[in-house]
Motif scaffolding. Structure first.
Motif, PDB file in Angstrom:
ATOM      1  N   ILE A   1      -2.783  16.366   2.708  1.00 44.07           N
ATOM      2  CA  ILE A   1      -3.198  14.975   2.857  1.00 44.07           C
ATOM      3  C   ILE A   1      -2.157  14.231   3.679  1.00 44.07           C
ATOM      4  CG2 ILE A   1      -3.811  12.832   1.659  1.00 44.07           C
ATOM      5  CD1 ILE A   1      -5.723  15.080   1.046  1.00 44.07           C
ATOM      6  N   ALA A   2      -2.609  13.348   4.551  1.00 39.10           N
ATOM      7  CA  ALA A   2      -1.715  12.453   5.296  1.00 39.10           C
ATOM      8  C   ALA A   2      -2.150  11.019   5.037  1.00 39.10           C
ATOM      9  CB  ALA A   2      -1.754  12.763   6.787  1.00 39.10           C
ATOM     10  N   VAL A   3      -1.193  10.164   4.656  1.00 41.90           N
ATOM     11  CA  VAL A   3      -1.475   8.777   4.295  1.00 41.90           C
ATOM     12  C   VAL A   3      -1.000   7.861   5.414  1.00 41.90           C
ATOM     13  CG1 VAL A   3      -1.101   6.959   2.584  1.00 41.90           C
ATOM     14  CG2 VAL A   3      -1.186   9.363   1.868  1.00 41.90           C
ATOM     15  N   ARG A   4      -1.831   6.881   5.759  1.00 39.96           N
ATOM     16  CA  ARG A   4      -1.444   5.929   6.793  1.00 39.96           C
ATOM     17  C   ARG A   4      -0.541   4.852   6.196  1.00 39.96           C
ATOM     18  NH1 ARG A   4      -6.242   3.092   9.865  1.00 39.96           N
ATOM     19  NH2 ARG A   4      -5.807   1.269   8.568  1.00 39.96           N
ATOM     20  N   GLY A   5       0.524   4.517   6.918  1.00 46.80           N
ATOM     21  CA  GLY A   5       1.417   3.475   6.430  1.00 46.80           C
ATOM     22  C   GLY A   5       2.793   3.571   7.050  1.00 46.80           C
TER      23      GLY A   5
ATOM     24  N   ASP B   1       2.521  10.249  -7.504  1.00 43.36           N
ATOM     25  CA  ASP B   1       3.305  10.607  -8.693  1.00 43.36           C
ATOM     26  C   ASP B   1       2.379  10.962  -9.850  1.00 43.36           C
ATOM     27  OD1 ASP B   1       5.617  10.095  -7.285  1.00 43.36           O
ATOM     28  OD2 ASP B   1       5.914   8.087  -8.136  1.00 43.36           O
ATOM     29  N   PHE B   2       1.324  10.198 -10.006  1.00 39.60           N
ATOM     30  CA  PHE B   2       0.392  10.468 -11.109  1.00 39.60           C
ATOM     31  C   PHE B   2      -0.229  11.853 -10.970  1.00 39.60           C
ATOM     32  CE2 PHE B   2      -3.971  10.596 -12.684  1.00 39.60           C
ATOM     33  CZ  PHE B   2      -3.788  10.247 -14.013  1.00 39.60           C
ATOM     34  N   VAL B   3      -0.746  12.177  -9.789  1.00 38.50           N
ATOM     35  CA  VAL B   3      -1.424  13.460  -9.601  1.00 38.50           C
ATOM     36  C   VAL B   3      -0.439  14.620  -9.701  1.00 38.50           C
ATOM     37  CG1 VAL B   3      -2.812  14.851  -8.017  1.00 38.50           C
ATOM     38  CG2 VAL B   3      -3.230  12.400  -8.197  1.00 38.50           C
ATOM     39  N   SER B   4       0.740  14.470  -9.133  1.00 34.99           N
ATOM     40  CA  SER B   4       1.691  15.582  -9.119  1.00 34.99           C
ATOM     41  C   SER B   4       2.330  15.812 -10.490  1.00 34.99           C
ATOM     42  CB  SER B   4       2.785  15.337  -8.069  1.00 34.99           C
ATOM     43  OG  SER B   4       3.562  14.204  -8.406  1.00 34.99           O
TER      44      SER B   4
ATOM     45  N   TYR C   1      -6.229  13.338  -5.333  1.00 35.69           N
ATOM     46  CA  TYR C   1      -5.365  12.333  -4.713  1.00 35.69           C
ATOM     47  C   TYR C   1      -6.130  11.540  -3.659  1.00 35.69           C
ATOM     48  CZ  TYR C   1      -1.345  10.280  -2.286  1.00 35.69           C
ATOM     49  OH  TYR C   1      -0.453   9.409  -1.705  1.00 35.69           O
ATOM     50  N   ALA C   2      -6.892  12.225  -2.839  1.00 35.58           N
ATOM     51  CA  ALA C   2      -7.706  11.534  -1.827  1.00 35.58           C
ATOM     52  C   ALA C   2      -8.694  10.581  -2.489  1.00 35.58           C
ATOM     53  CB  ALA C   2      -8.441  12.560  -0.964  1.00 35.58           C
ATOM     54  N   SER C   3      -9.279  11.006  -3.611  1.00 35.72           N
ATOM     55  CA  SER C   3     -10.245  10.163  -4.314  1.00 35.72           C
ATOM     56  C   SER C   3      -9.600   8.893  -4.842  1.00 35.72           C
ATOM     57  CB  SER C   3     -10.874  10.946  -5.474  1.00 35.72           C
ATOM     58  OG  SER C   3     -11.592  12.068  -5.000  1.00 35.72           O
ATOM     59  N   LEU C   4      -8.374   9.005  -5.345  1.00 30.09           N
ATOM     60  CA  LEU C   4      -7.670   7.834  -5.861  1.00 30.09           C
ATOM     61  C   LEU C   4      -7.238   6.917  -4.717  1.00 30.09           C
ATOM     62  CD1 LEU C   4      -5.516   9.463  -8.688  1.00 30.09           C
ATOM     63  CD2 LEU C   4      -7.732   8.331  -8.873  1.00 30.09           C
ATOM     64  N   LEU C   5      -6.816   7.497  -3.601  1.00 29.69           N
ATOM     65  CA  LEU C   5      -6.467   6.685  -2.434  1.00 29.69           C
ATOM     66  C   LEU C   5      -7.660   5.854  -1.985  1.00 29.69           C
ATOM     67  CD1 LEU C   5      -4.420   9.263  -0.307  1.00 29.69           C
ATOM     68  CD2 LEU C   5      -3.491   7.224  -1.427  1.00 29.69           C
ATOM     69  N   ALA C   6      -8.838   6.468  -2.030  1.00 26.68           N
ATOM     70  CA  ALA C   6     -10.043   5.758  -1.598  1.00 26.68           C
ATOM     71  C   ALA C   6     -10.308   4.540  -2.471  1.00 26.68           C
ATOM     72  CB  ALA C   6     -11.247   6.698  -1.632  1.00 26.68           C
TER      73      ALA C   6
ATOM     74  N   LYS D   1       0.827  -1.200   0.000  1.00 27.58           N
ATOM     75  CA  LYS D   1       0.000   0.000   0.000  1.00 27.58           C
ATOM     76  C   LYS D   1       0.867   1.258   0.000  1.00 27.58           C
ATOM     77  CE  LYS D   1      -4.101  -1.884  -0.022  1.00 27.58           C
ATOM     78  NZ  LYS D   1      -4.984  -1.751  -1.199  1.00 27.58           N
ATOM     79  N   GLU D   2       2.027   1.194   0.639  1.00 25.36           N
ATOM     80  CA  GLU D   2       2.921   2.352   0.652  1.00 25.36           C
ATOM     81  C   GLU D   2       3.414   2.666  -0.762  1.00 25.36           C
ATOM     82  OE1 GLU D   2       2.895   0.716   4.756  1.00 25.36           O
ATOM     83  OE2 GLU D   2       3.074  -0.151   2.750  1.00 25.36           O
ATOM     84  N   VAL D   3       3.782   1.625  -1.514  1.00 17.92           N
ATOM     85  CA  VAL D   3       4.230   1.831  -2.890  1.00 17.92           C
ATOM     86  C   VAL D   3       3.080   2.358  -3.747  1.00 17.92           C
ATOM     87  CG1 VAL D   3       5.020   0.660  -4.984  1.00 17.92           C
ATOM     88  CG2 VAL D   3       6.075   0.128  -2.780  1.00 17.92           C
ATOM     89  N   GLN D   4       1.896   1.816  -3.567  1.00 25.80           N
ATOM     90  CA  GLN D   4       0.737   2.271  -4.333  1.00 25.80           C
ATOM     91  C   GLN D   4       0.402   3.729  -4.024  1.00 25.80           C
ATOM     92  OE1 GLN D   4      -2.625  -0.386  -3.962  1.00 25.80           O
ATOM     93  NE2 GLN D   4      -1.380  -2.214  -4.334  1.00 25.80           N
ATOM     94  N   ALA D   5       0.512   4.111  -2.754  1.00 25.96           N
ATOM     95  CA  ALA D   5       0.238   5.506  -2.376  1.00 25.96           C
ATOM     96  C   ALA D   5       1.202   6.445  -3.095  1.00 25.96           C
ATOM     97  CB  ALA D   5       0.349   5.673  -0.866  1.00 25.96           C
TER      98      ALA D   5
END
Length: 357
Positions: free
Chosen positions: A278-282, A218-221, A256-261, A209-213
């Motif tokens: 945004i803060a990502v858990r991991g 990268d895609f959004v930025s 980004y939040a939408s894609l994380l979801a 999940k960390e790699v996917q996040a």
């Protein structure tokens, strides 16, 4: 915390700006609209150059006609079409339900004149027709880069069926003068079909999940251009940013939040003194000291508006430090807002009536 007050553009039934409605307001708006859901959706995208993107009508209709403008005051759509294809009336029937309602401009030397508009004939023949005659092929797809969606899905986006919805501004307490932009109305709920398809293209589903996040970040930025909305705060829905391939800072965060979801990666909205992030858990590295514990879980800041941001490594100014955070929020229909000064869960009052479509 600094007072955050954002101006919103006024919206009409056919405005390009995102609208967030619910319950009775939505039903009343739909009942009063002179347009079908398909027409409202298409007109929404055609109404403003911030959202408008090349070949919108061509993708939606299959016609070679090009939109010149949509005049909301006269409820007319102005289009152009090359002279060499004008004789093929099938292109006109793909865009207009009743081609008898089409009014063509007058050809004068090297110019076309219609309704006071004088345009060079290099644009082709200029014509107009009533907006309530707009049509499209609902089996076709709209596309922006790697992202595509059916027109049926686009209509559901326009009706806010894929986003959490709600007031776009709130105050932590009804009597509080601090006004905060509420990002959750623009964030897509898990299971949004077109976003799930996109996420499956972006991430390696065999990775952590960390790699996917990081892949989604990268895609959004990198793939979505950063474009300011100027003095206004315009709340765009994810599909609008993906189709136009541009977004402002808050839009990138929402996307980004939408894609994380869709990837089922837990995240928080963090409200700093300078705005939202945004803060990502991991389990990320903590070289930049932008990680923190919240309710026993570790989160790391991930800012999609910063090009090439690497979670846990990219350095940011002190204003992004956890010590500058005041609130965190879990997005959702019944969203929770936490005051980090005392760890209380806060109710918040809406300071903006939900905007109609």
């Amino acid at each position: 915390m600094k007072t955050l007050i954002y101006l919103l553009l006024g919206l009409t039934a056919c405005s390009c700006n995102s609208a967030f409605t619910g319950g009775e307001n939505k039903k009343e708006t739909e009942a009063e609209s002179p347009y079908t859901p398909l027409q409202s959706c298409l007109l929404n995208h055609m109404s403003h150059p911030v959202i408008d993107y090349p070949a919108l009508l061509g993708q939606a209709t299959g016609s070679k006609a090009r939109v010149y403008k949509f005049d909301q005051s006269s409820a007319n759509i102005y289009c152009s079409i090359d002279f060499e294809v004008l004789d093929d009336r099938s292109h006109l029937s793909k865009i207009c339900l009743d081609t008898a309602t089409i009014v063509f401009g007058d050809h004068l030397d090297e110019y076309i004149s219609i309704d006071g508009l004088v345009l060079p004939d290099s644009l082709g023949m200029i014509f107009r027709f009533p907006a309530d005659q707009l049509t499209a092929d609902t089996t076709r797809r709209l596309s922006g880069g790697d992202y595509s969606l059916t027109l049926a899905e686009a209509i559901r986006w326009h009706q806010n069926q894929y986003v959490y919805n709600g007031p776009v501004l709130f105050s932590p307490e009804p009597t509080n003068t601090v006004i905060i932009p509420n990002l959750t109305p623009t964030i897509a709920m898990p299971g949004s079909p077109s976003l799930r398809r996109l996420v499956h293209k972006i991430v390696d589903r065999n990775s952590s999940k960390e790699v996917q996040a990081q892949q989604l970040l990268d895609f959004v930025s990198e793939e979505i251009a950063l474009k300011s909305s100027g003095q206004y705060e315009i709340f765009f829905r994810p599909h609008e940013m993906l189709l136009s391939q541009k977004a402002d800072v808050r839009g990138k965060q929402s996307l980004y939040a939408s894609l994380l979801a869709q990837a089922e990666i837990p995240y928080l909205l963090v409200y700093l003194e300078l705005g939202t992030t945004i803060a990502v858990r991991g389990d990320f590295t903590n070289n930049n000291r932008l990680s923190f514990l919240h309710e026993g879980q570790e989160y790391s800041l991930a800012e999609p508006s910063v090009e090439s941001f690497v979670i846990g490594q990219t350095e940011m100014v002190d204003e992004y430090k956890w010590s500058k955070a005041r609130y965190v929020q879990y997005p959702g229909k019944e969203t929770r807002l936490f005051d980090l000064l005392n760890q209380d869960s806060l109710d918040f009052g809406s300071v903006e009536i939900p905007l109609s479509q």
